[in-house]
Design an enzyme around this catalytic site. Structure first.
Site, PDB file in Angstrom:
ATOM      1  CD  GLN A   1      -1.679  -2.132   1.856  1.00 52.39           C
ATOM      2  OE1 GLN A   1      -0.324  -2.476   2.137  1.00 52.39           O
ATOM      3  NE2 GLN A   1      -2.471  -3.127   2.679  1.00 52.39           N
TER       4      GLN A   1
ATOM      5  CG  ASP B   1      -6.055   0.116  10.707  1.00 51.70           C
ATOM      6  OD1 ASP B   1      -5.086   0.433  10.692  1.00 51.70           O
ATOM      7  OD2 ASP B   1      -7.256  -0.010   9.916  1.00 51.70           O
TER       8      ASP B   1
ATOM      9  CG  ASN C   1      -1.252   2.264  11.359  1.00 51.11           C
ATOM     10  OD1 ASN C   1      -2.374   2.354  10.781  1.00 51.11           O
ATOM     11  ND2 ASN C   1      -0.211   2.558  10.849  1.00 51.11           N
ATOM     12  CE  LYS C   2      -1.540  -2.926   6.874  1.00 53.49           C
ATOM     13  NZ  LYS C   2      -1.895  -2.527   5.637  1.00 53.49           N
TER      14      LYS C   2
END
Lengths: 353, 353
Positions: free
Chosen positions: A207, A248, A258-259
């Site tokens: 991403q 998130d 988070n990622k």
């Protein structure tokens, strides 16, 4: 595609989501970027669920908006159904969409809000389709406004001419507006303040290189792409002034999911005394989750790590561990930037007051 | 392929390099793994140089062996050339091979050794081809023996039933024997001691997933593959007992250049109090480099990060930073395991006494 978010007078980024004139949800299929800019029209809750599950639509705020729009699609325009039949259908839609991804809390926040609005509208005898369409659009509009406010608050934290590192995509493609972590960068760029970005590709689904580099480059912001394993070495060079990431879910104690890779980035930032900021709308804060270890972490399919576009990159038969998220403890976070305030992570629940 | 290194009675891994009966260098083309096991026969110094530059042959110790074999190929079997013509040809071969990759010191060490042997043989009136073939084989044999000794010394540091994390490939495919960082793992496995491995894929060229996972799996050692950004989160879980990595160059003060990502792994190991070991033959120690910042770091082509196998993974026109190595400071290293001793990094030059 018609809907574009203007950044100043000259720069635009395609919107990742929009309504079509005939009440379908038009999404930019993010799995096809950067090679192709393909738009899909979603006509049912099932199609919205598939798009979220397969990451055609992704990013915690945008998932919430897409799910809300999906609920609105489930409700109408079918004026001949009774309110109780429609309510059942809406609750089923919320269940289906809520099961698509476990970690992002905005999804559940948006669905709960849609369900409550449906109940209130049914109780008041309002037409549900109209009420839910308006509610979904309100969620979207509010998110767009929150992005701007996060941008304004965050821009004040970035030194002039600085290089900002991020991870994954917390930009326009992840939200209903100009992003969360990228919002301060866009606002500085819009004001003519020079700003550079450092973007790790963010395996396994890239991403960072596919989405963040694409939208920043499209907006005219200078981007340097690195591999995920290069972050610590780059921070050691001393030319990165701040790290800005999305979230998130934020637990009540300020721990941030988070990622995957965010935690390692936070450790490297700490080692090199680089400020580490989390940017997220206040709907990302989950006061019912006391701390990071209570956040459910989605594990994704091994195939995301063992191959790409039909080529095997690992031998068959090995074990794979592929969590989509990690948890960064509050003590590694300099501050959390929400649409309401810049707060030390320990005080994050104050943002909800 | 005939040359295989036995691990105990039952396990074998294909050799990454060998002589053919007609004096060519047969290499396993590591760029084709894990999809295909393809062998190439190299007939000239130029072909060996291309194979090193394009990473068909890689891994600091194996590069040294391949380069030495390349010099031997340059020297013979051409008995009718005069010693002075041959010496010129050998020096040119050393220059060409020495320019292929800047960071690994074993390459320069092996080439210097071959050049000195050539000069001594010419001075003594010995046939150069025979002398250099013997010298290249000696370098190879010594490396194989060093791998075993590193394995013996390292095996004593690993707790029973432990999970060992590594990065990139410092295994059989990187050396003339059973590897450096992987040697202790293979020896424990050979002795029937259960050992698990955690392997980050190691972007951009995926030597972890393509090579390390491949050779460990082939040898029957349990492998769990992760993405590079997952390392810190996995160490936080507490189920990894040690980190074991290779080295491309060790400075006099104990700083270690190794595959990009090693430094971040070392920071994460320190944060979670996991012992961090570097395993390398003593030829990796470069007493003429005082500290890590003096080690030249190879930067590789942007295309390694912007695409894979014909697919773009990033937009065209962005900047890319793609260093192949990073430097881990001595203070993050628990100990360095050479073929001679296990030493704290500050004492590493003692290994050369």
């Amino acid at each position: 595609m018609t809907g574009r978010y203007l950044l100043g007078m000259t720069v635009s980024i395609p919107s990742p989501i929009d309504w079509t004139p005939d009440h379908r949800i038009r999404i930019l299929d993010q799995t096809r970027l950067p090679e192709e800019e393909v738009y899909l029209d979603l006509r049912s809750v099932e199609e919205v669920g598939e798009a979220i599950r397969s990451l055609r639509v992704r990013g915690a705020p945008l998932i919430g908006i897409a799910a809300a729009m999906g609920v609105a699609v489930a409700a109408g325009p079918l004026p001949r159904l009774s309110a109780s039949v429609l309510l059942t259908r809406i609750r089923e839609a919320c269940r289906l969409l809520g099961a698509t991804r476990p970690t992002a809390v905005n999804l559940h926040w948006a669905l709960k809000r849609m369900e409550r609005r449906a109940e209130a509208a049914a109780g008041a005898g309002e037409p549900l389709g109209t009420a839910l369409l308006a509610e979904a659009n309100a969620i979207w509009d509010e998110d767009r406004a929150m992005c701007r406010r996060i941008g304004d608050l965050g821009a004040g934290l970035i030194p002039d001419g600085g290089t900002i590192a991020t991870i994954c995509n917390a930009g326009a493609l992840a939200t209903g507006g100009i992003g969360t972590a990228l919002a301060p960068i866009y606002l500085l760029h819009e004001r003519g303040v020079p700003v550079q970005t450092l973007v790790p590709e963010t395996r396994p689904l890239l991403q960072g290189s596919r989405l963040t580099a694409w939208e920043l480059h499209r907006a005219g912001v200078p981007v340097t792409l690195i591999g995920d394993g290069m972050i610590a070495s780059r921070l050691r060079r001393g030319d990165v002034q701040a790290v800005l990431v999305g979230a998130d879910r934020i637990a009540a104690n300020g721990d941030v999911a988070n990622k995957i890779g965010t935690y390692g980035l936070a450790l490297a930032a700490r080692a090199h005394r680089v400020p580490f900021y989390v940017a997220a709308p206040s709907s990302t804060v989950d006061p019912s989750t006391s701390e990071g270890s209570a956040i459910p972490i989605e594990e994704r399919a091994p195939g995301e790590l063992t191959g790409w576009r039909g080529h095997n990159s690992a031998p068959a038969g090995i074990q794979v561990w592929n969590p989509a998220f990690d948890v960064t403890p509050a003590e590694l976070i300099t501050a959390i930037i929400t649409d309401r305030a810049v707060l030390p992570p320990r005080d994050i629940v104050r943002t909800l007051d």
